[in-house]
Write an enzyme that holds these catalytic residues in place. Structure first.
Site, short mmCIF file in Angstrom:
data_model
loop_
_atom_site.label_atom_id
_atom_site.label_comp_id
_atom_site.label_asym_id
_atom_site.label_seq_id
_atom_site.Cartn_x
_atom_site.Cartn_y
_atom_site.Cartn_z
N ARG A 9 0.85 -1.18 0.00
CA ARG A 9 0.00 0.00 0.00
C ARG A 9 0.89 1.24 0.00
NH1 ARG A 9 -3.16 -0.42 5.26
NH2 ARG A 9 -4.05 1.56 4.56
N SER A 11 0.59 4.04 1.92
CA SER A 11 0.69 4.84 3.15
C SER A 11 2.13 4.84 3.65
CB SER A 11 -0.23 4.28 4.24
OG SER A 11 0.27 3.04 4.74
N LYS A 78 -2.73 -8.25 11.24
CA LYS A 78 -4.05 -8.12 11.83
C LYS A 78 -5.11 -7.68 10.81
CE LYS A 78 -3.68 -3.38 13.64
NZ LYS A 78 -3.79 -2.53 14.83
N ASP A 79 -4.67 -7.20 9.63
CA ASP A 79 -5.62 -6.81 8.57
C ASP A 79 -6.12 -8.01 7.77
OD1 ASP A 79 -5.34 -4.13 9.23
OD2 ASP A 79 -3.89 -3.70 7.64
N THR A 122 -9.44 6.99 18.89
CA THR A 122 -8.86 5.73 18.45
C THR A 122 -9.75 5.10 17.38
OG1 THR A 122 -7.97 3.59 19.14
CG2 THR A 122 -9.97 4.34 20.25
N ARG A 126 -12.18 -2.43 19.66
CA ARG A 126 -11.54 -3.11 20.78
C ARG A 126 -10.96 -2.11 21.78
NH1 ARG A 126 -6.33 -3.39 21.62
NH2 ARG A 126 -5.93 -2.63 19.52
N ARG A 127 -10.28 -1.08 21.27
CA ARG A 127 -9.68 -0.08 22.18
C ARG A 127 -10.77 0.76 22.83
NH1 ARG A 127 -5.94 1.34 17.58
NH2 ARG A 127 -4.15 -0.05 17.79
N ARG A 144 -10.38 7.85 12.07
CA ARG A 144 -9.71 7.15 10.99
C ARG A 144 -8.45 7.92 10.63
NH1 ARG A 144 -11.29 4.20 6.57
NH2 ARG A 144 -9.08 4.30 6.15
N GLY A 145 -7.69 7.37 9.73
CA GLY A 145 -6.51 8.07 9.24
C GLY A 145 -5.24 7.32 9.57
N ASN A 146 -4.14 7.77 8.97
CA ASN A 146 -2.86 7.11 9.21
C ASN A 146 -2.25 7.59 10.53
OD1 ASN A 146 -1.57 9.62 8.69
ND2 ASN A 146 -1.53 9.17 6.50
N VAL A 147 -1.12 7.01 10.89
CA VAL A 147 -0.49 7.34 12.17
C VAL A 147 -0.19 8.84 12.27
CG1 VAL A 147 1.59 6.99 13.58
CG2 VAL A 147 0.49 5.03 12.47
N ARG A 150 -3.32 10.95 12.80
CA ARG A 150 -3.90 10.76 14.13
C ARG A 150 -3.10 11.52 15.18
NH1 ARG A 150 -6.40 4.62 14.53
NH2 ARG A 150 -7.03 4.45 12.37
N CYS A 238 -19.33 -14.84 18.08
CA CYS A 238 -19.22 -13.66 18.92
C CYS A 238 -18.88 -12.44 18.07
CB CYS A 238 -18.12 -13.88 19.96
SG CYS A 238 -17.80 -12.44 20.96
#
Length: 307
Positions: A9, A11, A78-79, A122, A126-127, A144-147, A150, A238
């Site tokens: 990607r 980013s 994790k994606d 965030t 989960r967070r 949303r957004g990149n590091v 954020r 779940c």
């Protein structure tokens, strides 16, 4: 020697991760690697990740792999959807970055030092659920957004948040760890399954399978296999936020995996936290067994108020 084509990607974080992987492969095997940028639907959307769905950052890279436009790809593990993809193979899980979450806050504050009503952004359900579970009277906002974008919401000229919670791995890979105000204890904020890990993927019939295996780190792979097996087993029963963290440690009879898992109601009012141990060779079975334990304890009943 022809350069291998590594799909990534565009980013800043994806490029950093891919370049690290490319450099490591060249160092290990002598093969040159060139990065090929692929735009994914997830990169074009501003919708929350939870609405976009699993795999939205992965599908375009996998399409390019299957079409032969690239030779291999690097994903944030994790994606990836939990099911195996026919025709593709995860040839390596490189050494995992620190999987914990971090806080970046104004005034160098730790989480417990944020005043009641402080705004914390965030992107992960989960967070959000775990922050609410702490009972700190924070205003938690999905973002949303990149590091970089954020962090800019805390420290930039148009900052509108008191703090953000991010994965430490991404902040580290972008060289911005000096801005972290607290690395969050997994007892407070259990990470996402496979957080901090990368997946190096190629076609299953590719002659690169063996070459790419030079990047594999067996302890990291075992931890990720345990966490994702837990997630995969829970996904059928779940839909509440899920967290997991596996650690490898030396036991009496060799290495052991210690896997912690949690399922939290979205409003943070209820949580089930359990753990299991076993050998790295049984990583997948440990994850499945812990998921069964969580479901037996009522994990599938935790969908509640989302405020």
């Amino acid at each position: 020697m022809t350069a291998l084509r590594l799909g990534t990607r565009s980013s800043a974080l994806a490029l950093a991760q891919s370049q690290l992987t490319a450099d490591a492969l060249t160092a290990a095997t002598g093969r040159p690697v060139e990065l090929v940028r692929i735009v994914t639907p997830g990169d074009r959307s501003n919708a929350p990740v939870a609405q976009l769905g699993v795999g939205v950052f992965v599908s375009a890279l996998r399409d390019a792999l299957l079409a032969g436009e690239i030779d291999f790809a690097v994903h944030s593990y994790k994606d990836l959807p939990t099911g195996d993809h026919p025709g593709l193979h995860i040839a390596a899980v490189p050494t995992r970055e620190d999987p914990r979450d971090v806080l970046i806050a104004k005034g160098d504050r730790a989480l417990a030092e944020l005043p009641p009503g402080a705004t914390v952004g965030t992107g992960a359900v989960r967070r959000i659920a775990q922050l609410r579970a702490l009972g700190l009277e924070l205003q938690v906002t999905p973002i949303r957004g990149n590091v970089d974008s954020r962090i800019a919401r805390v420290h930039g000229p148009e900052a509108d948040l008191d703090a953000v919670v991010l994965a430490r791995a991404g902040v580290a890979r972008l060289g911005r760890t000096s801005e972290i105000t607290e690395t969050l204890d997994p007892m407070l904020m259990l990470p996402a399954p496979a957080q901090g890990a990368l997946a190096v993927e190629c076609r299953a019939d590719s002659d690169l399978v063996e070459l790419l295996a030079a990047l594999d780190h067996a302890p990291s792979r075992a931890a990720v296999v345990a966490e994702r097996a837990m997630l995969a087993t829970l996904e059928a029963g779940c839909s509440a936020p899920v967290a997991a963290h596996a650690e490898l440690a030396e036991g009496e009879h060799g290495d052991e995996i210690y896997l912690r898992g949690a399922v939290i109601s979205p409003d943070g009012s209820r949580a089930i936290r359990l753990s299991r141990t076993g050998t790295p060779a049984d990583a997948a079975e440990i994850g499945k067994a812990l998921a069964a334990d969580l479901l037996d304890a009522g994990a599938d009943t935790l969908m509640g108020s989302t405020e």
